[in-house]
Write a protein that holds these residues in place. Structure first.
Motif: not given
Length: 91
Positions: A25-26, A38-40, A51-56, A81-82
């Motif tokens: 999941s992203h 956030t990735l699973l 974090k990023r400045k733009k959508r990916y 926890d992360v």
């Protein structure tokens, strides 16, 4: 020849590097001027955040190489926890 990952791992002992992990999941959401991703990852129960400045483009279903460290976030007064991602690359 050393890779950039080798240099990171040597300089920072708390970092972990994993290769060919499948993203289940992203999710991307705005937080101020940043986009929080956030990735699973398959086989884990802990979310991986960066974090990023733009959508990916969505990474769901992709295999990725991750360099990360363990951390905790407080959500509604509960510590979770992360894994904080330092480097991510599609395999």
């Amino acid at each position: 020849m050393k890779s950039p990952v080798d240099d990171l791992l040597k300089a920072h002992r708390d970092l972990t590097h994993s290769e060919m992990k499948k993203v289940m999941s992203h999710v991307q959401r705005e937080s101020g001027e940043w986009i929080v991703n956030t990735l699973l990852i398959e086989g884990t129960d802990v979310p991986f955040k960066y974090k990023r400045k733009k959508r990916y483009k969505s990474l769901a279903g992709q295999r990725v190489n991750l360099t990360y460290y363990s951390d905790s976030d407080s959500v509604a007064g509960i510590d979770m926890d992360v894994m904080k991602v330092v480097r991510i690359k599609v395999s």
